[in-house]
Design an enzyme around this catalytic site. Structure first.
Site: not given
Lengths: 482, 189
Positions: B152-154, B167
């Site tokens: 999703c956001h690494g 994150p």
């Protein structure tokens, strides 16, 4: 307007008998037939009628769909597919309902911008505006609940993200989240209660719509000049046939556009991911809400920094709810005595800036927040490894092949790895932050201050005079057109 | 009869009337609260939902280098059978350099014999960023640190489920679990 004398005359013995017992025909006649309506309403004023049609379409198709839908995690997805494939005209009913939600929001946004432009929230119409805000909030809740019902991937994970937002509240957050979901996660209990509430809320909306129309009929319509009706005879025309026909025409045009979507591109506003059955173990790469909630989603994601003890996640939740809550305060934030922005040359520019801001926020909500709007350089590949002296060393490359060659040339125990070093850029998250500031500044700074400082243009003396334009008397209006 | 007034030709005792008003509103309030309790409480997790909040997992079925993913009450959990290299990598890290310092052993639970079964790692399957389910050995991407990667956001997790890059703010939490026997664990919510 209330206070205008009823002109209803029961024509038959039965209607006279009914009128003495339940004057419902009189109420309808006084509200929608002989209701004095400003004679200068433009097509932006037809969206109220369009919205009533939208609500009717959603309730009728929704009640029918509920006859075929099964609200369980095992059968929900399959029952929607059965509606699409096996139920006679099920595909049509569902596409009308799904696209109907989009068009409902399209109409409500135009209706709200109309109200903001012509100052329709100002005295004596504050309660009318508040009731509209409540309807809007109920619409968002209904749409969110309804989007979960197909039990697709986006349904499940979208609901997960939003209920997770409530969990971000300190102390009370998690108990409330568990209470809402009826279990440790989104599951069958959640789906069943969401279905029940999705069926309930539209009727609550209908109830508030009745209050909204009542609150409209007490002061009467605002109009593009923002000047109140002074002489009923000169300034108004009866609602029927003048506005039944005008609204009717607008409704037909609106429905034509709606039909183009339903029949020629019924899935263009949806997400392909929602045609995959919900799977809690696989998250879609890109979770986004339906288009009509994107501006609020962008505000939620724009907050990436902590302020004091409040972390970014909670701040985002607060900002998102505040962006809706601020609408409720508009009647008291706008200090201008002039209603219509036609006569507010400076406010008008800020207003169009606000419209652009809302649309751009929608764009920011749709894309990956880390994508660059304006790139300031090229992304580089970074090879990091431990050199012979035991220090961490890095090397930059433009091409993947070069980076791979470098890794292969290094000894195996150097622990070399390739990562992407993103070039500095003006990213969507930055754009969203600027737009979020403008969104709130418009309501909290610009409207209160501008009303005190701006020098408005002269308003027309009356609706009647404004309609006649440059002509001084009503006789002149009868002169042949040039 | 202090505040007696005359209304409709009858004398009215205001104090007595006030008492009746207060008593009526109080009774209605208590009644409303009594109704509100079941109306609100019915939405809490039901008994069968709560009963399904733990699961016994046979860890002998997990292949070396692989993992199984279980759902308990709809929440995902990973049970991973780590290779010797993965265990070594998890133990070799300088804990002080981690975003959330935890040794590998702190993230394990003892077996009935009191030893640690280092091969088996049990973690939550929800990324601590926004709750996406990270990709693991079955998904073909282990991230930069050989553990899990959240698409999703690494966010990158290491072979102990600790956050290393991205994150996500914290390590994948270790659920409440215990060894029932050497080969069976019981995970609870």
């Amino acid at each position: 307007m209330s206070g205008h004398e009823s002109t209803y005359k029961p024509a038959s013995g039965f209607t006279r008998w009914l009128d003495d017992r339940l004057p419902i025909v009189r109420l309808a006649h006084d509200s929608f037939v002989d209701f004095p309506t400003p004679k200068n309403l433009n097509y932006w004023y037809t969206f109220g009628g369009i919205l009533a049609v939208c609500l009717a379409i959603q309730i009728i198709t929704g009640v029918v769909l509920a006859m075929h839908y099964t609200p369980t995690v095992d059968e929900g997805f399959a029952s929607v597919e059965r509606i699409m494939r096996d139920v006679p005209y099920g595909w049509l009913l569902r596409y009308v309902h799904a696209n109907g939600a989009s068009f409902f929001f399209l109409a409500v946004y135009i209706h709200m911008f109309r109200g903001l432009y012509y100052g329709s929230y100002k005295a004596p119409r504050e309660v009318l505006w508040l009731l509209g805000c409540i309807i809007f909030f109920l619409m968002i809740a209904t749409a969110f609940l309804g989007y979960m019902l197909p039990w697709g991937q986006m349904s499940y994970h979208g609901a997960n993200v939003i209920t997770g937002l409530i969990g971000a509240l300190p102390i009370i957050g998690e108990p409330i989240q568990t209470w809402l979901m009826g279990g440790p996660s989104i599951g069958n209990a959640t789906l069943q209660r969401f279905f029940s509430l999705h069926y309930l809320l539209p009727f609550m909306i209908a109830g508030v719509v009745i209050l909204h129309i009542w609150a409209l009929h007490v002061p009467g319509n605002n109009n593009p000049t923002g000047v109140e009706v002074k002489e009923v005879k000169k300034d108004t025309v009866p609602f029927h046939p003048y506005y039944t026909v005008k609204d009717g025409f607008a409704i037909v045009v609106f429905l034509i556009v709606f039909a183009i979507f339903v029949f020629y591109m019924p899935t263009v506003l949806g997400h392909a991911d929602n045609y995959i059955e919900a799977n809690p173990l696989v998250t879609p790469a890109h979770i986004v809400p339906e288009w009509y909630l994107l501006p609020f989603y962008a505000i939620l994601r724009a907050i990436t920094f902590d302020i004091g003890p409040i972390d970014a996640k909670l701040l985002g939740v607060i900002a998102m709810f505040a962006s809706i809550a601020v609408l409720f305060m508009v009647p008291w934030l706008d200090t201008s005595k002039v209603k219509s922005m036609r006569y507010r040359p400076v406010a008008k520019q800020f207003f169009f800036g606000f419209v652009a801001c809302s649309l751009l926020l929608g764009w920011c909500g749709a894309v990956n927040p880390d994508d660059p709007v304006i790139p300031l350089g090229e992304d580089k590949l970074l090879v990091s490894y431990t050199d012979a002296n035991g220090f961490v060393a890095t090397a930059e490359f433009d091409a993947y092949e070069e980076a791979v060659a470098e890794v292969e040339s290094l000894p195996a125990d150097s622990g070399a790895s390739i990562s992407v070093q993103k070039a500095p850029a003006f990213r969507f998250v930055h754009l969203a932050q600027i737009l979020t500031v403008y969104y709130f500044a418009y309501f909290l700074v610009i409207l209160p201050l501008l009303g005190l400082r701006e020098k408005p243009k002269n308003e027309p003396e009356s609706i009647h005079k404004s309609v006649l334009g440059g002509h001084k008397s009503s006789d002149a209006a009868l002169a042949p057109a040039e | 009869m202090t505040d007696a007034t005359i209304e409709h030709g009858e004398s009215v005792d205001e104090e007595r009337r006030d008492f009746i008003h207060i008593a009526t509103v109080a009774a209605a309030g208590v009644g409303a609260a009594a109704v509100a309790i079941p109306v609100v409480a019915q939405m809490l997790p039901a008994a069968d939902t709560k009963a399904a909040s733990s699961l016994e997992v046979d860890i002998s079925k997990v292949p070396v280098g692989g993992e199984i993913r279980v759902l308990i009450g709809g929440k995902p959990f990973f049970v991973r059978h780590r290779t010797a290299a993965e265990i070594a990598a998890a133990e070799a890290v300088d804990v002080g350099t981690l975003p959330e310092p935890e040794t590998d052993e702190e993230r394990l639970r003892p077996t009935p014999s009191g030893e640690f079964n280092k091969a088996i790692l049990v973690t939550s399957g929800a990324c601590t960023h926004l709750g996406c389910v990270p990709v693991g050995p079955g998904g073909g991407n282990l991230g930069d640190y050989g553990g899990w990667y959240c698409p999703c956001h690494g966010s990158h997790y290491d072979t102990s489920g600790r956050i290393r890059k991205g994150p996500a703010p914290s390590n994948l939490p270790i659920p409440d679990y215990r060894y029932v026997s050497e080969s069976v664990i019981s995970i609870s919510l």
